[in-house]
Enzyme design. Structure first.
Site, short mmCIF file in Angstrom:
data_model
loop_
_atom_site.label_atom_id
_atom_site.label_comp_id
_atom_site.label_asym_id
_atom_site.label_seq_id
_atom_site.Cartn_x
_atom_site.Cartn_y
_atom_site.Cartn_z
N ASP A 38 -6.09 -16.18 4.81
CA ASP A 38 -4.78 -15.52 4.85
C ASP A 38 -3.72 -16.49 4.33
O ASP A 38 -3.91 -17.70 4.33
CB ASP A 38 -4.45 -15.10 6.30
CG ASP A 38 -3.49 -13.92 6.36
OD1 ASP A 38 -3.93 -12.81 6.74
OD2 ASP A 38 -2.29 -14.10 6.04
N VAL A 60 -4.60 -14.72 -2.15
CA VAL A 60 -5.72 -14.03 -2.81
C VAL A 60 -5.42 -13.62 -4.25
O VAL A 60 -6.30 -13.12 -4.95
CB VAL A 60 -6.18 -12.79 -2.00
CG1 VAL A 60 -6.90 -13.20 -0.73
CG2 VAL A 60 -5.04 -11.83 -1.72
N ASN A 86 -9.68 -7.46 2.10
CA ASN A 86 -8.82 -6.54 2.83
C ASN A 86 -7.34 -6.82 2.70
O ASN A 86 -6.51 -5.94 2.95
CB ASN A 86 -9.27 -6.60 4.31
CG ASN A 86 -8.26 -6.07 5.27
OD1 ASN A 86 -8.09 -4.86 5.39
ND2 ASN A 86 -7.54 -6.97 5.95
N TYR A 154 1.09 1.12 -5.08
CA TYR A 154 0.11 1.03 -3.98
C TYR A 154 -1.02 2.04 -4.21
O TYR A 154 -2.21 1.69 -4.16
CB TYR A 154 0.80 1.31 -2.65
CG TYR A 154 -0.11 1.19 -1.44
CD1 TYR A 154 -0.26 -0.03 -0.76
CD2 TYR A 154 -0.80 2.29 -0.96
CE1 TYR A 154 -1.08 -0.13 0.34
CE2 TYR A 154 -1.64 2.19 0.14
CZ TYR A 154 -1.77 0.97 0.79
OH TYR A 154 -2.61 0.87 1.89
N THR A 189 -0.07 0.07 13.20
CA THR A 189 0.23 -1.36 13.09
C THR A 189 1.70 -1.56 13.50
O THR A 189 2.46 -0.60 13.56
CB THR A 189 0.05 -1.84 11.64
OG1 THR A 189 0.90 -1.03 10.81
CG2 THR A 189 -1.38 -1.71 11.17
#
Ligand code: NAD
Length: 255
Positions: A38, A60, A86, A154, A189
């Protein structure tokens, strides 16, 4: 907890929060050695410590850092069995195509799609060396369904993740490497809770499409990831695994 992942080595990108964090916990509780990858060093390190695993700070979108992530994993634990690619973002400046600028478009493509290309590119050779592996790439239900409340980059990025996962699943099937896309529906979330607490109408507009009548909990998505990571899904590859509360199958939902 069943120990389906005993002795397996797993990398989870975006493992410091949300779906990734729930999956780090689930993988560890099923016996895996987990590498938490992360950007966020504080939460990432905390997640890795809790899971008895390793934290690697990585962006990433950076090719060298992604390459090093998988090499460090193999150097530390001897092999790579599972890659849960992810990490992803959904920033507010990615909106209608009419207002979304090229900078926002490209940023989202890089974090959500290019990152999955890089993670697969550098995970697969380690899996080929071991003769097996399971890759799970996080797409979304919006990869297969249109929304009038657009987040154009997205959505396009998740469509790319879905198509890329299918192709890789087919290409590497005979080498024992399975590649599946995971398509969650909306997940409860902190970001989503905050957004919808401020705007109940916005929540209602979305909830009406969910046959189960609620958003998913991150643990429910993590349970699906653990299934895809384990040998329980040994005959599944190149698939789109929907965990969406029935959204993609619905026309009229219950009152
Ligand atoms: N939450 C939902 O409703 C939902 C629904 C469908 C799909 N998804 C997808 O699931 C994935 C996880 O979402 P979440 O809700 O758990 O998100 P989250 O924001 O809770 O966690 C994402 C994590 O990714 C990390 N990250 C972001 N950019 C990074 C980068 N460049 N390099 C490394 N790490 C980076 C963040 O630091 C964070 O820890 C994303 O791909 C998202 O698109 C989420």
């Amino acid at each position: 907890m069943v120990q389906r992942l005993e002795g397996r080595v797993a990398v989870v990108t975006g493992g410091a929060s949300g779906i990734g964090l729930a999956t780090v916990r689930r993988f560890a509780s099923e016996g895996a050695k987990v590498v938490v990858a992360d950007l966020d060093p504080a939460s990432g390190k905390a997640a890795a410590d809790e899971a008895g695993g390793l934290f690697v700070q990585v962006d990433v979108t950076d090719e060298e850092q992604v390459k090093a992530l998988f090499q460090t994993t193999v150097d530390t634990y001897g092999k790579l069995d599972i890659a849960f690619n992810n990490a992803g973002i959904s920033p507010p400046d990615d909106d209608s195509i009419l207002t979304t600028g090229i900078e926002a478009w490209e940023r989202v493509q890089k974090v959500n799609l290019t990152s999955v290309y890089l993670c697969c590119k550098y995970a697969i050779p380690h899996m080929q060396a071991g003769g097996k592996g399971s890759i799970i790439n996080t797409a979304s239900f919006v990869a297969t369904m249109g929304a009038a409340t657009s987040q154009i980059s997205y959505t396009a990025s998740k469509g790319g993740v879905l198509a890329m996962s299918r192709e890789l699943g087919v290409q590497f099937a005979r080498e024992g490497i399975r590649v599946n896309a995971l398509s969650p529906g909306p997940v409860n979330t902190p970001l989503l809770r905050e957004l919808f607490a401020k705007d109940p109408e916005r929540a209602a507009r979305r909830l009406v499409h969910v046959p189960l009548g609620r958003f998913a909990e991150p643990e429910e998505i993590a349970a699906a990831v653990a299934f895809l990571a384990s040998d329980d899904s040994s005959f599944m590859t190149a698939s789109n695994f929907l965990v969406d509360g029935g959204i993609a199958g619905a026309y009229v939902t219950p009152l």
